[in-house]
Write a protein that holds these residues in place. Structure first.
Motif, PDB file in Angstrom:
ATOM      1  N   ALA A  79       0.821  -1.219   0.000  1.00 35.45           N
ATOM      2  CA  ALA A  79       0.000   0.000   0.000  1.00 35.45           C
ATOM      3  C   ALA A  79       0.852   1.265   0.000  1.00 35.45           C
ATOM      4  O   ALA A  79       0.317   2.360  -0.157  1.00 35.45           O
ATOM      5  N   ARG A  80       2.160   1.138   0.206  1.00 37.77           N
ATOM      6  CA  ARG A  80       3.111   2.246   0.184  1.00 37.77           C
ATOM      7  C   ARG A  80       2.677   3.390   1.123  1.00 37.77           C
ATOM      8  O   ARG A  80       2.514   4.539   0.705  1.00 37.77           O
ATOM      9  N   PRO A  81       2.538   3.077   2.422  1.00 34.36           N
ATOM     10  CA  PRO A  81       2.213   4.138   3.385  1.00 34.36           C
ATOM     11  C   PRO A  81       3.432   4.989   3.688  1.00 34.36           C
ATOM     12  O   PRO A  81       4.579   4.572   3.457  1.00 34.36           O
ATOM     13  N   ASP A  82       3.207   6.189   4.206  1.00 38.47           N
ATOM     14  CA  ASP A  82       4.322   6.981   4.722  1.00 38.47           C
ATOM     15  C   ASP A  82       4.353   6.973   6.246  1.00 38.47           C
ATOM     16  O   ASP A  82       5.260   7.534   6.857  1.00 38.47           O
ATOM     17  N   LEU A  83       3.355   6.313   6.875  1.00 35.52           N
ATOM     18  CA  LEU A  83       3.365   6.096   8.321  1.00 35.52           C
ATOM     19  C   LEU A  83       2.766   4.729   8.615  1.00 35.52           C
ATOM     20  O   LEU A  83       1.698   4.388   8.089  1.00 35.52           O
ATOM     21  N   VAL A  84       3.459   3.954   9.454  1.00 40.25           N
ATOM     22  CA  VAL A  84       2.999   2.632   9.863  1.00 40.25           C
ATOM     23  C   VAL A  84       3.100   2.547  11.383  1.00 40.25           C
ATOM     24  O   VAL A  84       4.095   2.977  11.963  1.00 40.25           O
ATOM     25  N   SER A  85       2.066   2.007  12.025  1.00 37.34           N
ATOM     26  CA  SER A  85       2.203   1.611  13.430  1.00 37.34           C
ATOM     27  C   SER A  85       2.256   0.088  13.466  1.00 37.34           C
ATOM     28  O   SER A  85       1.396  -0.581  12.900  1.00 37.34           O
ATOM     29  N   ALA A 119       8.948   4.919   4.903  1.00 39.80           N
ATOM     30  CA  ALA A 119       7.836   5.138   5.835  1.00 39.80           C
ATOM     31  C   ALA A 119       8.352   5.377   7.241  1.00 39.80           C
ATOM     32  O   ALA A 119       9.328   4.752   7.672  1.00 39.80           O
ATOM     33  N   ASP A 120       7.689   6.274   7.966  1.00 33.83           N
ATOM     34  CA  ASP A 120       7.932   6.392   9.397  1.00 33.83           C
ATOM     35  C   ASP A 120       7.240   5.223  10.094  1.00 33.83           C
ATOM     36  O   ASP A 120       6.183   4.744   9.655  1.00 33.83           O
ATOM     37  N   VAL A 121       7.825   4.774  11.201  1.00 31.53           N
ATOM     38  CA  VAL A 121       7.308   3.618  11.936  1.00 31.53           C
ATOM     39  C   VAL A 121       7.090   4.004  13.395  1.00 31.53           C
ATOM     40  O   VAL A 121       7.974   4.561  14.042  1.00 31.53           O
ATOM     41  N   LEU A 122       5.900   3.692  13.890  1.00 39.13           N
ATOM     42  CA  LEU A 122       5.565   3.893  15.295  1.00 39.13           C
ATOM     43  C   LEU A 122       5.492   2.532  15.974  1.00 39.13           C
ATOM     44  O   LEU A 122       4.705   1.671  15.579  1.00 39.13           O
ATOM     45  N   LEU A 123       6.324   2.332  16.989  1.00 37.00           N
ATOM     46  CA  LEU A 123       6.295   1.139  17.826  1.00 37.00           C
ATOM     47  C   LEU A 123       5.686   1.497  19.172  1.00 37.00           C
ATOM     48  O   LEU A 123       5.502   2.675  19.485  1.00 37.00           O
ATOM     49  N   ALA A 124       5.383   0.488  19.994  1.00 35.68           N
ATOM     50  CA  ALA A 124       4.847   0.758  21.329  1.00 35.68           C
ATOM     51  C   ALA A 124       5.349  -0.298  22.297  1.00 35.68           C
ATOM     52  O   ALA A 124       5.302  -1.501  22.005  1.00 35.68           O
ATOM     53  N   THR A 125       5.833   0.142  23.440  1.00 34.15           N
ATOM     54  CA  THR A 125       6.237  -0.803  24.470  1.00 34.15           C
ATOM     55  C   THR A 125       5.007  -1.424  25.113  1.00 34.15           C
ATOM     56  O   THR A 125       3.898  -0.882  25.036  1.00 34.15           O
ATOM     57  N   GLY A 126       5.212  -2.562  25.755  1.00 35.65           N
ATOM     58  CA  GLY A 126       4.149  -3.154  26.535  1.00 35.65           C
ATOM     59  C   GLY A 126       3.938  -2.399  27.839  1.00 35.65           C
ATOM     60  O   GLY A 126       4.829  -1.717  28.344  1.00 35.65           O
TER      61      GLY A 126
END
Length: 265
Positions: A79-85, A119-126
């Protein structure tokens, strides 16, 4: 903390499990479906952008990290996003014998791929499970996985939503009765925290970091009854699904499988 390479985004794709699908944040516009922090974050992105923002959510409840990487990552990259979580691994870490180092290595490969795509990537800790009976036994491997997330973010320029350090998330009133999924208020606050991590301005700012007012103490008998109900209603069915090799997400499809433009405010 690494900063995103953009100030606004045109196409956001969310990947993961039930947390990103949005359980237990009921969607008032779609009976039987859920909204959740990623939907709410997409709304913040759209409100802050001077252009249309497209949004897809591929998350499905019960998915393990290898399933997210195999099923959702290829679709998202196409999908070629520029932001992914990309928030996954929590279901894996609940299982005895889970290897947080192996999970982190697999996750890093996906992050590197998205970053190579631009793409920028958003991660999240537990979230820190120290106050949750039974689940707190996973605290050590969750902490190791979280430490790896910060290292992955530093190596690849990803952004991290720090849930481990969010003390307000330790209030049981922000969690559904299963103690696994956030309430609507919990998802609302998490979306605000994610927007701040990305540097997205949100109008009508509030005290989302502020803990809820102190709750009255629970009587011992009521607390014991709640613990027993939780074991019967959620722990036992979870174990039964594991024994049968089943998942709560079996047969389900993503709620937003393709990027579609969000309504402009």
């Amino acid at each position: 903390m690494p900063a995103p390479s953009h100030t606004s985004w045109r196409r956001y794709v969310a990947l993961g499990d039930s947390f990103t699908e949005g359980l237990s944040d009921a969607d008032p516009d779609r009976p039987g479906e859920y909204r959740g922090w990623a939907d709410r974050l997409a709304g913040h992105l759209s409100a802050a952008a001077p252009h249309d923002v497209e949004y897809a959510n591929l998350a499905i409840r019960g998915r393990l990290l290898p399933q997210v990487l195999a099923e959702q990552v290829p679709v998202a990259r196409a999908a070629r996003p520029d932001l992914v979580s990309l928030v996954a691994g929590g279901n894996d870490l609940l299982r005895p014998g889970a290897d947080p180092d192996r999970l982190a290595a697999a996750l890093e490969e996906a992050v590197a791929g998205f970053r190579a795509d631009g793409a920028d990537v958003l991660l999240a800790t537990g979230v820190d499970p120290r106050l949750t009976p039974i689940i707190r036994r996973t605290r050590g491997r969750v902490a190791v996985f979280n430490a790896s997330l910060w290292s992955i973010a530093a190596r690849h320029g990803a952004v991290v939503l720090d849930q481990w350090g969010a003390d307000w998330l330790l209030d049981w009133r922000l969690w559904d009765s299963d103690r696994i999924h956030l309430t609507a208020e919990g998802h609302r606050r998490t979306a605000r925290a994610a927007a701040e991590a990305l540097g997205v301005p949100v109008t009508g700012d509030d005290d989302w970091r502020t803990p809820l007012p102190p709750a009255p103490p629970r009587a011992l008998r009521a607390a014991l009854a709640e613990e027993a109900a939780w074991v019967r209603g959620f722990v036992a069915p979870w174990i039964a699904r594991r024994v049968r090799g089943r998942s709560s997400g079996d047969g389900r499809a993503p709620k937003r499988p393709v990027p579609l433009a969000l309504p402009r405010a």
